[in-house]
Scaffold this motif. Structure first.
Motif, PDB file in Angstrom:
ATOM      1  N   THR A  81       0.865  -1.185   0.000  1.00  0.00           N
ATOM      2  CA  THR A  81       0.000   0.000   0.000  1.00  0.00           C
ATOM      3  C   THR A  81       0.898   1.231   0.000  1.00  0.00           C
ATOM      4  N   LYS A 122      -2.980   0.458  -3.838  1.00  0.00           N
ATOM      5  CA  LYS A 122      -2.552  -0.887  -3.453  1.00  0.00           C
ATOM      6  C   LYS A 122      -2.080  -1.605  -4.717  1.00  0.00           C
ATOM      7  N   GLU A 157       2.085  -5.664   3.058  1.00  0.00           N
ATOM      8  CA  GLU A 157       0.963  -6.311   3.718  1.00  0.00           C
ATOM      9  C   GLU A 157       1.421  -7.655   4.303  1.00  0.00           C
TER      10      GLU A 157
END
Length: 343
Positions: A81, A122, A157
């Motif tokens: 992100t 993202k 992530e």
């Protein structure tokens, strides 16, 4: 014996050549077991220098697109992100770009996050691959003084399969920043250091004094040294607390709390004085003298386990209440006496 010596020499020879081989043969650096990432800016034509971050000049209200290469150095695909943030000063006195709720200074006019069109992106980057991302920066419609500072904050992530041999989740997220600094004028702006407030505080059982330092100009402060001391007003010879901090930095139009440890000194009600001196690596100097008050309530709440002072303050409070009650009762009796005489 000769055979044993021959074997020993053979082993030493193998070890020596193995060592040389290890020095000569390069080690692969483009594949790591952890979540390695790297970023590289693609400088726009208005870029001032190529120091590894975006620093370019803007025209009023004219959007400008910036691009950045994001490299995945891990041996597996990663989801990242990327979001724009506004620079601020952390509680330890350094410029930071971490997203989240930030108590921005009242003098901050423009936030970098508000000037970037894409609030969050993202992306998924394959193992040992690179992907280009772009963001649009729209500067203020009018020329502005100084600089506007922020960054693109990149964060990995969690992976569902990110576990070790003992089936324990490693949870090793990684984050990095790509600073963005823009300006519309070449005129130099000097920083202005102020102390908006001084308040008592507490950490555990320790009494502290929070001195809010603010940089009220749209420019950074770097390599700052701050020295201060606190004493009761009118008694400058007795220092109750002193502090010295080095290599502090501040974002444009930002603030942070510098803490003074009050030690074993009792925080009594009354007026205190802060005497502060500061200078930075660019030759700026500041001299600040400021009074601040400590109320009875603050003294009770924030005192450093000086229970006898707290007990004394409570006793004084109760005595004052008692005196007020006695005065009230005396006046009431006088009023009743006057009423009876009038009848």
């Amino acid at each position: 014996m000769i055979l044993k010596n021959h074997k020993l020499r053979l082993l030493l020879g193998i070890a020596f050549f193995s060592f040389l081989f290890a020095l000569v043969v390069p080690t692969a650096v483009n594949a790591t077991p952890g979540p390695g990432i790297a970023v590289k800016p693609n400088y726009p034509s208005t870029q001032f220098d190529q120091g590894g971050s975006f620093f370019f000049k803007t025209k009023p209200g004219e959007p400008q697109t910036i691009t950045m290469d994001v490299a995945n150095l891990a041996n597996y695909s990663q989801t990242l992100t990327i979001e724009p943030t506004t620079a601020y000063t952390s509680k330890d006195g350094s410029i930071t770009y971490k997203p989240g709720k930030v108590p921005y200074d009242r003098t901050l006019k423009y936030k970098m996050r508000d000037l970037v069109k894409e609030k969050k992106q993202k992306i998924t980057v394959g193992a040992n691959q690179t992907k280009k991302v772009s963001f649009t920066v729209t500067p203020p419609k009018k020329d502005y003084k100084g600089i506007i500072l922020g960054a693109l904050y990149v964060k990995t992530e969690n992976r569902n399969d990110n576990v070790n041999a003992n089936n324990v989740n490693l949870n090793n997220k990684l984050s990095l920043v790509m600073p963005i600094m823009i300006k519309s004028q070449d005129k130099k702006v000097n920083p202005k250091l102020t102390v908006p407030s001084i308040k008592p505080d507490k950490s555990g059982s320790q009494t502290l004094i929070n001195t809010k330092l603010a940089n009220e100009r749209p420019t950074t402060i770097k390599g700052m040294t701050v020295t201060d001391r606190i004493y009761r007003k009118g008694n400058s010879k007795k220092t109750l607390s002193k502090n010295k901090q080095y290599q502090l930095s501040m974002a444009p139009n930002s603030n942070f709390n510098m803490q003074n440890d009050f030690g074993k000194n009792a925080l009594l009600p009354g007026t205190y004085h802060l005497s502060l001196r500061a200078h930075d690596e660019n030759g700026n100097h500041w001299k600040i003298e400021k009074d601040f008050n400590v109320s009875i309530k603050d003294s009770v709440i924030y005192n450093n386990n000086n229970w006898w002072w707290i007990a004394l303050l409570v006793a004084l409070f109760l005595i004052i209440l008692l005196l007020l009650y006695l005065i009230y009762r005396q006046k009431r009796k006088q009023k009743e006496l006057l009423n009876n005489q009038a009848k």
